[in-house]
Enzyme design. Structure first.
Site, PDB file in Angstrom:
ATOM      1  N   GLY A   1     -39.866  42.152   0.791  1.00 40.59           N
ATOM      2  CA  GLY A   1     -39.488  41.121   1.755  1.00 40.59           C
ATOM      3  C   GLY A   1     -40.308  39.884   1.501  1.00 40.59           C
ATOM      4  O   GLY A   1     -41.418  39.960   0.960  1.00 40.59           O
TER       5      GLY A   1
ATOM      6  N   GLN B   1     -44.131  31.737   2.856  1.00 39.65           N
ATOM      7  CA  GLN B   1     -44.949  32.328   1.792  1.00 39.65           C
ATOM      8  C   GLN B   1     -44.797  31.570   0.478  1.00 39.65           C
ATOM      9  O   GLN B   1     -45.608  31.756  -0.433  1.00 39.65           O
ATOM     10  CB  GLN B   1     -44.598  33.801   1.593  1.00 39.65           C
TER      11      GLN B   1
ATOM     12  N   CYS C   1     -48.922  42.895   1.999  1.00 47.97           N
ATOM     13  CA  CYS C   1     -48.272  41.592   2.084  1.00 47.97           C
ATOM     14  C   CYS C   1     -48.493  40.846   0.777  1.00 47.97           C
ATOM     15  O   CYS C   1     -49.603  40.877   0.236  1.00 47.97           O
ATOM     16  CB  CYS C   1     -48.872  40.799   3.244  1.00 47.97           C
ATOM     17  N   LEU C   2     -47.449  40.191   0.275  1.00 45.62           N
ATOM     18  CA  LEU C   2     -47.560  39.461  -0.986  1.00 45.62           C
ATOM     19  C   LEU C   2     -48.559  38.309  -0.878  1.00 45.62           C
ATOM     20  O   LEU C   2     -49.036  37.817  -1.894  1.00 45.62           O
ATOM     21  CB  LEU C   2     -46.186  38.932  -1.415  1.00 45.62           C
TER      22      LEU C   2
ATOM     23  N   HIS D   1     -42.419  42.635  10.092  1.00 50.51           N
ATOM     24  CA  HIS D   1     -43.406  41.919   9.265  1.00 50.51           C
ATOM     25  C   HIS D   1     -42.912  40.509   8.928  1.00 50.51           C
ATOM     26  O   HIS D   1     -43.646  39.530   9.061  1.00 50.51           O
ATOM     27  CB  HIS D   1     -43.631  42.752   7.987  1.00 50.51           C
ATOM     28  N   GLU D   2     -41.639  40.413   8.518  1.00 48.71           N
ATOM     29  CA  GLU D   2     -41.116  39.097   8.106  1.00 48.71           C
ATOM     30  C   GLU D   2     -40.932  38.174   9.319  1.00 48.71           C
ATOM     31  O   GLU D   2     -41.180  36.972   9.222  1.00 48.71           O
ATOM     32  CB  GLU D   2     -39.801  39.255   7.331  1.00 48.71           C
TER      33      GLU D   2
ATOM     34  N   HIS E   1     -44.213  36.595  10.090  1.00 42.08           N
ATOM     35  CA  HIS E   1     -44.548  35.477   9.199  1.00 42.08           C
ATOM     36  C   HIS E   1     -43.999  34.160   9.740  1.00 42.08           C
ATOM     37  O   HIS E   1     -44.674  33.142   9.728  1.00 42.08           O
ATOM     38  CB  HIS E   1     -43.940  35.710   7.807  1.00 42.08           C
TER      39      HIS E   1
HETATM   40 ZN    ZN Z   1     -46.014  39.435   4.214  1.00 38.01          ZN
END
Ligand code: ZN
Length: 185
Positions: free
Chosen positions: A56, A61, A104-105, A146-147, A150
């Site tokens: 995701g 991000q 998380c990226l 999670h998204e 963000h």
């Molecule tokens: Zn994330």
């Protein structure tokens, strides 16, 4: 969120914003222009997510403060969920609260047991403005929550407490990518 296998994408990966970048902490704006730029953003988000082995990715991000996220994520039954949502709203998060591994990226290489509801429903629209409603359970419900976080300027570490939180934030401060803002929030 991270993933194991990587399909192709026609977009172009953009640089990932990492913990400490203020764009990750600001609530994103609703999309109002449903144009070619939005389609290009979504394609590039998929390319960026796949290049980073993610499941995701939210627009902030990659530094774009708009309410959009993409996903290609399995649930606990290994069903694949692939799509994007523009102007998402988390309308339901219920079911059992499950603590499971989450990463998380924007905090690469770090993972922590994070409590999330087992079921989530997100409404929004597609790139062309058509209404969409997505229901997730298990790991996919985790991804949806999670998204959505963000896009409100949140990070999964906000859901951690005590030792788990201190451990994750210490690992982030000591990570090779840790940058200018060393006071990880
Ligand atoms: Zn994330």
């Amino acid at each position: 969120m991270r993933h194991r296998s990587i399909p192709g994408s026609s977009g172009r990966p953009r640089p990932m914003r990492l913990l400490g970048d203020p764009v990750l902490r600001e609530p994103c704006r609703d999309v109002t222009a449903f144009d070619a730029g939005l389609r290009e953003l979504i394609e590039d988000m998929f390319a960026t997510m796949y290049a980073a082995n993610g499941v995701g990715l939210a627009a902030n991000q990659i530094g774009v403060p708009l309410r959009v996220f993409v996903y290609d994520c399995p649930d606990d039954e290994d069903r694949r969920h692939l799509g994007h949502i523009v102007n998402p709203r988390l309308v339901t998060a219920d079911g059992e609260l499950v603590r499971g591994p989450e990463g998380c990226l924007s905090l690469p290489g770090i993972e922590a047991g994070t409590p999330r509801h087992d079921r989530a429903v997100v409404t929004g629209v597609t790139y062309d403005g058509a209404p969409v409603e997505v229901t997730g359970t298990g790991f996919f419900a985790r991804c949806l929550q999670h998204e959505c976080d963000h896009l409100d300027g949140g990070l999964y570490t906000d859901h951690l407490a005590g030792l788990r939180r201190r451990r994750a934030l210490r690992a982030a401060r000591r990570a090779p990518w840790a940058g200018r803002d060393r006071a990880a929030s």
